[in-house]
Design an enzyme around this catalytic site. Structure first.
Site, mmCIF file in Angstrom:
data_model
loop_
_atom_site.group_PDB
_atom_site.id
_atom_site.type_symbol
_atom_site.label_atom_id
_atom_site.label_comp_id
_atom_site.label_asym_id
_atom_site.label_seq_id
_atom_site.Cartn_x
_atom_site.Cartn_y
_atom_site.Cartn_z
ATOM 1 N N ASN A 16 21.309 32.400 66.574
ATOM 2 C CA ASN A 16 22.346 33.278 66.062
ATOM 3 C C ASN A 16 23.020 32.212 64.710
ATOM 4 O OD1 ASN A 16 22.286 35.260 67.684
ATOM 5 N ND2 ASN A 16 23.961 34.594 69.214
ATOM 6 N N GLU A 52 18.388 39.604 62.643
ATOM 7 C CA GLU A 52 19.079 40.474 63.677
ATOM 8 C C GLU A 52 20.375 40.922 62.829
ATOM 9 O OE1 GLU A 52 20.041 39.853 68.256
ATOM 10 O OE2 GLU A 52 21.739 39.245 67.308
ATOM 11 N N TRP A 63 28.450 35.602 82.081
ATOM 12 C CA TRP A 63 27.885 35.441 80.920
ATOM 13 C C TRP A 63 27.340 34.089 80.661
ATOM 14 C CZ3 TRP A 63 29.177 32.741 76.358
ATOM 15 C CH2 TRP A 63 28.212 32.733 75.431
ATOM 16 N N ARG A 102 30.277 42.500 76.898
ATOM 17 C CA ARG A 102 28.737 42.302 77.681
ATOM 18 C C ARG A 102 28.526 43.675 78.389
ATOM 19 N NH1 ARG A 102 28.132 39.477 74.200
ATOM 20 N NH2 ARG A 102 27.719 37.304 74.101
ATOM 21 N N ASP A 122 14.727 41.914 75.203
ATOM 22 C CA ASP A 122 16.016 41.276 74.578
ATOM 23 C C ASP A 122 16.674 40.544 75.881
ATOM 24 O OD1 ASP A 122 18.321 40.740 73.089
ATOM 25 O OD2 ASP A 122 19.286 42.498 74.114
ATOM 26 N N HIS A 141 29.952 29.220 70.597
ATOM 27 C CA HIS A 141 29.778 30.776 70.365
ATOM 28 C C HIS A 141 31.375 31.038 69.390
ATOM 29 C CE1 HIS A 141 29.059 34.825 70.471
ATOM 30 N NE2 HIS A 141 27.871 34.641 71.199
ATOM 31 N N SER A 159 23.184 28.085 69.647
ATOM 32 C CA SER A 159 22.178 27.291 70.206
ATOM 33 C C SER A 159 21.686 26.273 69.017
ATOM 34 C CB SER A 159 20.974 27.836 70.826
ATOM 35 O OG SER A 159 20.435 28.885 69.815
HETATM 36 O O1 SFD Z 1 23.122 36.352 72.746
HETATM 37 C C1 SFD Z 1 26.015 18.056 83.313
HETATM 38 N N1 SFD Z 1 24.147 31.395 73.146
HETATM 39 C C2 SFD Z 1 23.194 31.843 72.257
HETATM 40 N N2 SFD Z 1 23.135 31.145 71.056
HETATM 41 C C3 SFD Z 1 22.089 31.478 70.238
HETATM 42 O O2 SFD Z 1 21.809 30.979 69.304
HETATM 43 N N3 SFD Z 1 21.555 32.862 70.306
HETATM 44 C C4 SFD Z 1 21.956 33.752 71.449
HETATM 45 O O3 SFD Z 1 21.164 34.522 71.571
HETATM 46 C C5 SFD Z 1 23.130 33.124 72.255
HETATM 47 N N4 SFD Z 1 23.410 34.143 73.412
HETATM 48 C C6 SFD Z 1 23.611 33.276 74.539
HETATM 49 C C7 SFD Z 1 24.064 31.920 74.581
HETATM 50 C C8 SFD Z 1 24.383 31.300 75.667
HETATM 51 C C9 SFD Z 1 24.311 32.023 76.896
HETATM 52 C C10 SFD Z 1 24.964 31.569 78.279
HETATM 53 C C11 SFD Z 1 23.830 33.428 76.842
HETATM 54 C C12 SFD Z 1 23.288 34.046 75.653
HETATM 55 C C13 SFD Z 1 23.366 33.947 78.251
HETATM 56 C C14 SFD Z 1 24.992 30.150 73.189
HETATM 57 C C15 SFD Z 1 24.056 28.792 73.342
HETATM 58 O O4 SFD Z 1 23.385 28.749 74.298
HETATM 59 C C16 SFD Z 1 25.068 27.597 73.121
HETATM 60 O O5 SFD Z 1 25.650 27.559 71.923
HETATM 61 C C17 SFD Z 1 24.513 26.352 73.191
HETATM 62 O O6 SFD Z 1 23.562 26.150 74.514
HETATM 63 C C18 SFD Z 1 25.422 25.070 73.548
HETATM 64 O O7 SFD Z 1 24.792 23.831 73.789
HETATM 65 P P1 SFD Z 1 25.431 22.643 74.461
HETATM 66 O O8 SFD Z 1 24.370 21.534 74.559
HETATM 67 O O9 SFD Z 1 26.812 22.381 74.160
HETATM 68 O O10 SFD Z 1 25.558 23.286 76.034
HETATM 69 P P2 SFD Z 1 24.238 23.619 77.159
HETATM 70 O O11 SFD Z 1 23.013 23.952 76.432
HETATM 71 O O12 SFD Z 1 24.673 24.715 78.019
HETATM 72 O O13 SFD Z 1 24.182 22.092 77.826
HETATM 73 C C19 SFD Z 1 25.117 21.481 78.557
HETATM 74 C C20 SFD Z 1 24.474 20.347 79.406
HETATM 75 O O14 SFD Z 1 25.074 19.625 80.267
HETATM 76 C C21 SFD Z 1 24.813 19.650 81.581
HETATM 77 N N5 SFD Z 1 25.917 19.326 82.375
HETATM 78 N N6 SFD Z 1 25.062 17.000 83.038
HETATM 79 C C22 SFD Z 1 25.612 15.818 83.867
HETATM 80 N N7 SFD Z 1 26.765 15.786 84.722
HETATM 81 C C23 SFD Z 1 27.473 16.951 84.388
HETATM 82 N N8 SFD Z 1 28.735 16.868 85.313
HETATM 83 C C24 SFD Z 1 27.467 18.061 83.756
HETATM 84 N N9 SFD Z 1 27.948 19.288 83.483
HETATM 85 C C25 SFD Z 1 27.142 19.850 82.790
HETATM 86 C C26 SFD Z 1 23.970 20.703 81.846
HETATM 87 O O15 SFD Z 1 23.112 20.645 82.920
HETATM 88 C C27 SFD Z 1 23.173 20.909 80.628
HETATM 89 O O16 SFD Z 1 22.047 20.234 80.526
HETATM 90 S S1 SFD Z 1 24.249 35.428 72.846
HETATM 91 O O17 SFD Z 1 24.981 35.739 74.344
HETATM 92 O O18 SFD Z 1 24.955 35.279 71.809
HETATM 93 P P1 AMP Z 2 26.395 38.491 71.157
HETATM 94 O O1 AMP Z 2 25.331 38.959 71.659
HETATM 95 O O2 AMP Z 2 27.725 39.418 71.341
HETATM 96 O O3 AMP Z 2 26.852 37.208 71.659
HETATM 97 O O4 AMP Z 2 26.183 38.269 69.490
HETATM 98 C C1 AMP Z 2 25.334 37.738 69.065
HETATM 99 C C2 AMP Z 2 25.700 37.407 67.361
HETATM 100 O O5 AMP Z 2 25.936 38.705 66.818
HETATM 101 C C3 AMP Z 2 26.645 36.787 67.250
HETATM 102 O O6 AMP Z 2 26.668 35.992 66.138
HETATM 103 C C4 AMP Z 2 27.737 37.467 67.170
HETATM 104 O O7 AMP Z 2 28.999 37.153 66.273
HETATM 105 C C5 AMP Z 2 27.429 38.704 66.167
HETATM 106 N N1 AMP Z 2 27.709 40.066 66.494
HETATM 107 C C6 AMP Z 2 27.610 40.862 67.718
HETATM 108 N N2 AMP Z 2 28.349 41.790 67.814
HETATM 109 C C7 AMP Z 2 28.612 42.045 66.479
HETATM 110 C C8 AMP Z 2 29.401 42.949 65.803
HETATM 111 N N3 AMP Z 2 29.807 44.041 66.157
HETATM 112 N N4 AMP Z 2 29.511 42.649 64.284
HETATM 113 C C9 AMP Z 2 29.131 41.575 63.658
HETATM 114 N N5 AMP Z 2 28.566 40.634 64.430
HETATM 115 C C10 AMP Z 2 28.399 40.772 65.761
#
Ligand code: SFD
Ligand code: AMP
Length: 625
Positions: free
Chosen positions: A62, A126, A216, A247, A350, A387, A434
């Protein structure tokens, strides 16, 4: 005391968490550590291959700025993020990530991540900032690189980090326990990098009964970053900015691909399009309401207005979107059929790449996205710095971009010496996702090694009495259970202790009702926050009686302990900010409007690690250099 062996580990840099940010930190820190003869150790509560938010994989990256391609500038991204967060963002931090994020994406591709390619060349976008990937193995690929750089002998998996060890105001390491063996761990370190993600299940989720636990954000990120940095004395920012994603209902499938790639509309049950019909409402949230894209919280808000008026459910018009794309081929039946098949495959992939349960729910409820719409809904609140939320630690920016007020020596160092953070653990730098989390981890990992080389802090000593006290505190829930479990015939009904699941229900109920969860239409007020804090205080008293039947439950106890502090930071910060800045995330019923004159600022907080007294403060929003 229960029979727990004590394991002591000594390292120069301790990386906490094995997610996207930590894998980035590992790659960079390992490279610079080797040059300087330093040891780096990474600890994760799970297995790095499939830990954290990217466990299931993702279907898009993203954050990709496209600097080399000339698609966008760093300033474009900075403006986008600031607008999306209603003016509250650290431009220096956002720019620092934006200028490095493409580098992380290119590394992912080099390591084997398939990124979709357009026929005319270049990546398939995207949206403006998002790239499509075949991402079911995204985390495995990123983890492999971290392992190769760090060496598997320097990675300790399945150890849950409980909290920081401090010495003379400086971070001296961390303590925790194995979730598989009776082992208590003490890590002594000269610097610590904390990236244990954000927090989920602080609020009551929509899912109940057989679906309980589904959310989520991944259920295993439970506020450990907040607890760790807060207990180390580090300043926090934007703790009021929860993230509420819209969602697919009940299985939380993301919507980005539908809105951006397939260009789907969302309508209410009567076919009305809230983004069109309610456009006038955006005038009330000027200047942010009038920008493009409309900020995420305002998009939520317009949909919520429909729901509150009884016009729900809200539907993602998947069938209409897919038919519209396929119709471009209507004059060629063979090509049309092939396009429909291709779109169907993309729609299912997806979710199969990222939120498998959504695909399962579709299959279980006979949904064919090319034939019928699916319900979407606003999820319960999550705490996430990466996010479209913003909560996390307040960290130093880079010297060349940060104004003096935002710079204290090393990029991504918290306000505590030697403690670094990134990803969901850092605040005011949203929209890193990510890829940006990985890039921020790389920035912080490199800075942490520079700190070690420049400052050469001594290896801390931790006396035996301190270690024994931390151990006793850590395993107390096991001992409490053992002592009292036979008092009743049912282990979950016992006046001498509280099991973690019951404790979590109590936390979630009070947050839902007083702090603006799903059940109270995301609405709170001064009186509700104050009553919520009173109830939280009583819950904290009872946290002394958390009990665990085994190591798994011991982890559940500590997760809930961490969540409680996340809850308190959130309620205190919402109480302090006397305005509504992010409608669609939460509403302050007693201050229902935006108040730029008094509140266009960061709200930060600290907690005294000893007395646990909180201090709230305002910080200016300053432009980058
Ligand atoms: O579509 C301990 N995210 C998305 N990012 C994207 O780039 N594209 C996407 O498509 C994304 N989408 C999405 C995303 C997240 C989720 C849950 C879904 C869909 C379903 C966001 C990214 O995933 C997010 O920004 C990054 O992963 C953040 O990275 P970071 O490193 O801050 O967090 P992490 O990857 O979750 O890792 C955390 C780690 O900590 C560990 N942990 N270890 C030891 N002791 C403890 N007490 C701990 N507590 C946690 C975990 O095990 C893990 O290793 S979409 O929806 O937008
Ligand atoms: P999401 O699947 O909702 O996590 O969104 C994935 C990416 O698309 C993120 O970068 C969001 O900010 C962006 N996004 C989702 N929906 C919209 C929308 N309606 N308009 C603009 N950006 C969006």
């Amino acid at each position: 005391m229960a029979n727990f062996e004590t394991v002591q580990v000594e390292t120069d840099l301790l990386i906490l968490g094995g997610g996207m940010a930590s894998c980035g930190a590992a790659v960079e820190a390992a490279y610079w550590a080797k040059k300087n003869g330093l040891k780096v150790t990474l600890v994760d509560k799970a297995a790095v291959d499939r830990s954290g938010a990217v466990a299931m994989g993702l279907s898009a990256i993203n954050q990709y700025v496209g600097l080399k391609e000339g698609d966008n500038t760093v300033e474009d991204y900075v403006n986008y993020v600031s607008q999306d967060l209603m003016g509250v963002a650290r431009d220096d931090l956002v720019a620092s990530i934006a200028r490095h994020v493409d580098g992380s994406v290119h590394l992912f591709e080099k390591w084997g991540l398939p990124i979709w390619k357009a026929e005319e060349g270049g990546y398939v976008h995207e949206g403006r900032w998002q790239l499509m990937i075949n991402g079911e193995s995204y985390k495995v690929i990123v983890a492999e690189a971290a392992k190769n750089h760090l060496g598997t002998e320097n990675i300790i998996e399945r150890v849950f980090i409980v909290g920081p060890i401090m010495k003379d105001g400086q971070v001296a390491g961390a303590y925790g326990f194995s979730v598989r063996e009776n082992k208590f761990y003490v890590f002594k370190a000269r610097a610590v990098f904390c990236a244990m993600g954000g927090a989920v299940h602080v609020f009551k989720p929509r899912s109940t009964g057989e679906g309980l636990g589904r959310a989520w954000y991944p259920p295993w990120n439970s506020g450990s970053s907040l607890y760790f940095t807060l207990k180390a004395g580090a300043e926090q920012t934007c703790q009021e900015v929860r993230f509420i994603p819209v969602r697919f209902k009940d299985a939380y499938g993301p919507v980005g691909a539908w809105f951006l790639l397939f260009k789907s509309r969302a309508t209410n049950a009567f076919g009305g399009e809230y983004m069109v019909e309610r456009r006038d409402e955006l005038q009330n949230w000027k200047p942010y309401g009038l920008v493009k894209p409309i900020p995420a919280n305002l998009r939520n808000y317009l949909g919520m207005l429909d729901v509150m008026e009884g016009k729900g459910p809200i539907y993602m018009r998947t069938e209409e979107a897919l038919q519209k794309i396929a119709n471009e081929y209507k004059d060629d039946p063979k090509a049309h059929k092939a396009k429909v098949k291709e779109l169907e495959a993309e729609a299912w992939e997806d979710f199969l790449d990222m939120t498998i349960s959504q695909a399962i729910l579709w299959a279980a409820s006979n949904v064919e996205p090319e034939k019928r719409s699916s319900e979407i809904a606003a999820a319960e609140p999550y705490f996430i710095g990466s996010h479209s939320g913003a909560s996390g630690a307040w960290v130093s920016g880079p010297e060349d971009l940060a104004p003096p007020e935002y710079f204290w020596g090393y990029e991504n160092m918290c306000t505590v010496k030697g403690l670094f953070a990134a990803g969901d653990a850092t605040g005011a730098s949203s929209h890193k996702f990510s890829s940006g989390s990985h890039a921020e981890g790389r920035i912080a990992g490199k800075a942490a090694i520079r700190y070690l080389v420049n400052e050469n802090p001594a290896m801390p000593t931790i006396d035996d009495a301190t270690i024994e006290a931390l151990k006793a505190k850590t395993i107390k829930p096991i001992e409490l259970f053992e002592e009292h479990k036979d008092f009743t015939s049912q282990v979950d009904v016992n006046p001498n202790y509280i099991l973690p699941k019951m404790y979590m229900f109590r936390l979630q109920k009070l947050m839902d009702e007083y702090a603006g969860g799903v059940g109270s239409q995301f609405t709170t007020s001064k009186v509700l926050c104050e009553r919520g804090l009173e109830l939280l205080d009583m819950l904290k008293e009872d946290s002394d009686f958390l009990a665990a039947a085994d190591l798994h439950e011991l982890m559940r106890c500590w997760e809930n302990y961490h969540r409680t502090y996340q809850a308190e930071a959130h309620v205190r910060t919402m109480l302090f900010r006397e305005e509504t800045r992010w409608p669609g995330y939460y509403f302050r019923a007693d201050f229902p409007k935006l108040d730029n004159e008094n509140w266009l600022c960061f709200v930060n907080c600290t907690m005294d690690p000893e007395t646990e007294e909180w201090t709230m403060l305002k910080r200016d929003i300053l432009p980058m250099k």
